[in-house]
Design a protein around this motif. Sequence first.
Motif, PDB file in Angstrom:
ATOM      1  N   CYS A   1       0.834  -1.212   0.000  1.00  0.00           N
ATOM      2  CA  CYS A   1       0.000   0.000   0.000  1.00  0.00           C
ATOM      3  C   CYS A   1       0.863   1.254   0.000  1.00  0.00           C
ATOM      4  O   CYS A   1       1.808   1.369   0.763  1.00  0.00           O
ATOM      5  CB  CYS A   1      -0.906   0.005   1.233  1.00  0.00           C
TER       6      CYS A   1
ATOM      7  N   CYS B   1      -2.262   6.088  -0.923  1.00  0.00           N
ATOM      8  CA  CYS B   1      -2.664   7.165  -1.830  1.00  0.00           C
ATOM      9  C   CYS B   1      -4.075   7.650  -1.504  1.00  0.00           C
ATOM     10  O   CYS B   1      -4.530   8.668  -2.026  1.00  0.00           O
ATOM     11  CB  CYS B   1      -2.612   6.661  -3.269  1.00  0.00           C
TER      12      CYS B   1
ATOM     13  N   CYS C   1      -8.654   4.346  -2.309  1.00  0.00           N
ATOM     14  CA  CYS C   1      -9.727   3.450  -1.851  1.00  0.00           C
ATOM     15  C   CYS C   1     -10.775   4.224  -1.077  1.00  0.00           C
ATOM     16  O   CYS C   1     -11.971   3.982  -1.214  1.00  0.00           O
ATOM     17  CB  CYS C   1      -9.151   2.305  -1.020  1.00  0.00           C
TER      18      CYS C   1
HETATM   19  S1  SF4 Z   1      -5.935   2.586  -2.935  1.00  0.00           S
HETATM   20 FE1  SF4 Z   1      -5.920   2.281  -0.710  1.00  0.00          FE
HETATM   21  S2  SF4 Z   1      -5.002   0.256  -0.411  1.00  0.00           S
HETATM   22 FE2  SF4 Z   1      -4.525   0.869  -2.506  1.00  0.00          FE
HETATM   23  S3  SF4 Z   1      -2.482   1.851  -2.360  1.00  0.00           S
HETATM   24 FE3  SF4 Z   1      -4.004   3.501  -2.213  1.00  0.00          FE
HETATM   25  S4  SF4 Z   1      -4.342   3.729   0.029  1.00  0.00           S
HETATM   26 FE4  SF4 Z   1      -3.327   1.742  -0.291  1.00  0.00          FE
END
Ligand code: SF4
Lengths: 100, 358
Positions: free
Chosen positions: B257, B260, B263
């Motif tokens: 992870c 970012c 999600c």
């Molecule tokens: S979308 Fe969520 S789980 Fe995937 S890298 Fe970004 S913060 Fe991490």
Amino acid sequence: MCSGAVDPVYILKPLLDGADGVLIGGCHPGDCHYQTGNYKTRRRYVVMREILKNAGFDDKRVWLRWISASEGQRFAETVTEMVAALKELGPSPMREVWAV
Amino acid sequence: MNTILPVENNDVLPALRSFLKRLMNSGVIEVLLVPLEHGEGVMPALVTDPALLDSANPLMPLMSINNARAVSAITGKHTPAKIGVVLRPCEIRALIELVKLQQASLENLTIISMDCPGTYEIPDSMAKGTWKQASNLSAYLDAAKEGKEPDIDGLSLRQACQMCIHPVPENLDIHIHLFGVDVRRGLPVTMKDEIAAVLNLTEGEAGGGESVPFGHDISEAVARLMAGRQKVREEALGHIHQKMTSNDSIASLFASCIRCHNCMTACPICYCKTCLFKTAAFDHEPEYYLNAAHRKGATRMLGDTLLFHLTRLNHMGASCVSCGMCTSACPSDIPVGMIFSAVGEQVQRVFDYVPARM
Ligand code: SF4
Ligand code: SF4
């Protein structure tokens, strides 16, 4: 601070920083200055333990106890009891490089 | 009330579009939130001009966002117009959760939905130009008719759709059927009586002598699909549980992870107006990192990652509707939605809570 204002993040942060346990103290049911703060805590506590358990952590490291601000004796007893229980569990596995 | 909308030349889309226009022209709704064709895909738009519904395309199996968010943006204490929304089943379920959280309202809302055989990752089908070919949509509708998994252009359904056990919409006003029916011969629709009255539609209209396809074909197709999906879901979630308990906890699942926050941004339930993780709360002083490194021997420099996921699980895990938008948004290919579904399900069990149950 009302136990109802204890967001899970306040418990998770010390755990992930490597604390062996976290104690949440709240006023007794029925005694909440804000009526329902401690009932909210109680629900959040159930959710948190379930999540910790499912995520592969030890849910016995987080305690919720009803101890009001005037119960110094009870507070001291609870902390002593918790320290003994945590010593038995040993150091937290969350004191680990990747657990942040 | 059940009725069948006429379909000409085996072409379903024009029938659907003219029905949507009819809803608008008859005053059932004044505006419509619906996916419009845009670029090579679709994007949800709020439409006031019925003429623009000529580019409406709710059949294209792509889902750029979970529209529960959009409904939250256009409803509230006072929903300003009679709004129609075309939603997928998981979008309705997320919407119901947002209503419970007082982040959206059903007042003045007409929910239109279709059976959902599943959606595809947008980049996958864009790369192949899959939905420019009418034959692929045909194959997709055929699979729905049989209650089979669509096998199109070598594409896989989104992970969440492969294990979706709610492909039939609930809590809606107008239900367009795809499962167990041959929509190229007529589009079966179930709707509230009061809407049918305004539209001047009567039971079984335009059936063209066909036997009314509201019988056991539908339930058989749905049962077939559900049996397979249930199995996929159990296996997938079981696998996640096993990883979390036998390996090195949930940390192993989020190893790559990059925090970012995609999600969270994509999640329809994650509704806080100011997210703690988007503030400076976790911009620590240099000493903090050095202390952590001393305490642990070394510390992951992209910090507070598990903190982010565990906090999010605590905040919204019980409401997770398994729409998988988080998984689709993840640049590191982490099965976020599976993890949230697996843990969420356990929390839901404790309270006997079923997300999206009114
Ligand atoms: S979308 Fe969520 S789980 Fe995937 S890298 Fe970004 S913060 Fe991490
Ligand atoms: S956590 Fe993921 S699967 Fe669950 S509701 Fe949010 S976006 Fe959907």
